[in-house]
Design a protein around this motif. Structure first.
Motif, PDB file in Angstrom:
ATOM      1  N   MET A  50       0.837  -1.197   0.000  1.00 33.19           N
ATOM      2  CA  MET A  50       0.000   0.000   0.000  1.00 33.19           C
ATOM      3  C   MET A  50       0.873   1.248   0.000  1.00 33.19           C
ATOM      4  O   MET A  50       1.960   1.247   0.567  1.00 33.19           O
ATOM      5  CB  MET A  50      -0.909   0.023   1.232  1.00 33.19           C
ATOM      6  CG  MET A  50      -1.884   1.195   1.242  1.00 33.19           C
ATOM      7  SD  MET A  50      -3.114   1.101   2.557  1.00 33.19           S
ATOM      8  CE  MET A  50      -2.158   1.613   3.961  1.00 33.19           C
ATOM      9  N   ARG A  51       0.366   2.303  -0.640  1.00 37.13           N
ATOM     10  CA  ARG A  51       1.094   3.566  -0.729  1.00 37.13           C
ATOM     11  C   ARG A  51       0.127   4.726  -0.572  1.00 37.13           C
ATOM     12  O   ARG A  51      -0.991   4.681  -1.070  1.00 37.13           O
ATOM     13  CB  ARG A  51       1.787   3.653  -2.085  1.00 37.13           C
ATOM     14  CG  ARG A  51       2.550   4.948  -2.320  1.00 37.13           C
ATOM     15  CD  ARG A  51       3.221   4.953  -3.669  1.00 37.13           C
ATOM     16  NE  ARG A  51       4.300   3.968  -3.687  1.00 37.13           N
ATOM     17  CZ  ARG A  51       5.469   4.167  -4.274  1.00 37.13           C
ATOM     18  NH1 ARG A  51       5.700   5.276  -4.925  1.00 37.13           N
ATOM     19  NH2 ARG A  51       6.391   3.239  -4.248  1.00 37.13           N
ATOM     20  N   ILE A  60      -3.632   0.464  -3.205  1.00 38.95           N
ATOM     21  CA  ILE A  60      -3.466  -0.877  -2.652  1.00 38.95           C
ATOM     22  C   ILE A  60      -3.189  -1.769  -3.851  1.00 38.95           C
ATOM     23  O   ILE A  60      -4.021  -1.885  -4.754  1.00 38.95           O
ATOM     24  CB  ILE A  60      -4.720  -1.342  -1.890  1.00 38.95           C
ATOM     25  CG1 ILE A  60      -4.998  -0.386  -0.719  1.00 38.95           C
ATOM     26  CG2 ILE A  60      -4.549  -2.786  -1.412  1.00 38.95           C
ATOM     27  CD1 ILE A  60      -6.287  -0.654   0.007  1.00 38.95           C
ATOM     28  N   GLY A  61      -1.995  -2.329  -3.904  1.00 39.75           N
ATOM     29  CA  GLY A  61      -1.580  -3.081  -5.075  1.00 39.75           C
ATOM     30  C   GLY A  61      -1.292  -2.177  -6.257  1.00 39.75           C
ATOM     31  O   GLY A  61      -1.237  -2.608  -7.395  1.00 39.75           O
ATOM     32  N   SER A  73      -5.391  -5.712  -8.456  1.00 42.72           N
ATOM     33  CA  SER A  73      -4.865  -7.058  -8.263  1.00 42.72           C
ATOM     34  C   SER A  73      -4.069  -7.433  -9.494  1.00 42.72           C
ATOM     35  O   SER A  73      -4.559  -7.317 -10.610  1.00 42.72           O
ATOM     36  CB  SER A  73      -6.003  -8.065  -8.061  1.00 42.72           C
ATOM     37  OG  SER A  73      -5.477  -9.373  -8.039  1.00 42.72           O
ATOM     38  N   ALA A  74      -2.860  -7.895  -9.285  1.00 39.39           N
ATOM     39  CA  ALA A  74      -2.011  -8.304 -10.410  1.00 39.39           C
ATOM     40  C   ALA A  74      -2.287  -9.733 -10.845  1.00 39.39           C
ATOM     41  O   ALA A  74      -1.688 -10.227 -11.784  1.00 39.39           O
ATOM     42  CB  ALA A  74      -0.536  -8.158 -10.013  1.00 39.39           C
ATOM     43  N   THR A  75      -3.224 -10.397 -10.177  1.00 45.54           N
ATOM     44  CA  THR A  75      -3.538 -11.786 -10.482  1.00 45.54           C
ATOM     45  C   THR A  75      -4.841 -11.866 -11.256  1.00 45.54           C
ATOM     46  O   THR A  75      -5.896 -11.468 -10.759  1.00 45.54           O
ATOM     47  CB  THR A  75      -3.660 -12.599  -9.178  1.00 45.54           C
ATOM     48  OG1 THR A  75      -2.463 -12.447  -8.425  1.00 45.54           O
ATOM     49  CG2 THR A  75      -3.902 -14.066  -9.473  1.00 45.54           C
TER      50      THR A  75
END
Length: 134
Positions: A50-51, A60-61, A73-75
């Protein structure tokens, strides 16, 4: 970790990265670090999770969020977000509410247990429209 405290400027130099955050507990690849000026980041398991950037956008992500909250989501096929509500007996669970400041215009997504219907629409006296390509 190098931290320099200056009475007028606060923390001026903090080393850290996703894999070796500046502030950790006993788990040394999970914690808080400072990836850029006016930016905070948190990592878990050595990966940025998180940033918060200098515009107060939260990712988030997502390392470069383009909105106040951006979740990624990278998935492929993975669930990106979940909203759950709890209630006792039969009733309506409001899963999310969208409101203009002051609440004069509002909409909601909710589950009506009495009817067994998922409801989505305005909760004030305003029209609802679905748009495509626009």
């Amino acid at each position: 970790m190098a931290v320099i405290i200056n009475g007028t400027t606060g923390i001026t130099n903090v080393n850290g990265s996703a894999s070796a955050p500046a502030e950790t507990g006993t788990d040394t690849d999970t914690g808080l670090w400072f990836p850029a000026v006016n930016t905070l980041a948190w990592s878990t398991g050595g990966t940025e999770a998180m940033r918060i950037d200098s515009s107060q956008n939260v990712g988030i992500g997502q390392t470069s969020p383009n909105a106040k909250l951006e979740v990624n989501s990278a998935t492929a096929g993975a669930e990106v977000s979940r909203f759950e509500g709890n209630y006792s007996a039969s009733g309506t669970v409001v899963l999310t509410n969208w409101r203009r400041v002051g609440g004069a215009i509002a909409a909601a997504m909710r589950y009506n247990d009495a009817s067994g219907i998922m409801e989505f629409g305005t909760t004030t006296n305003h029209a609802q429209t679905f748009i495509q390509n626009g």
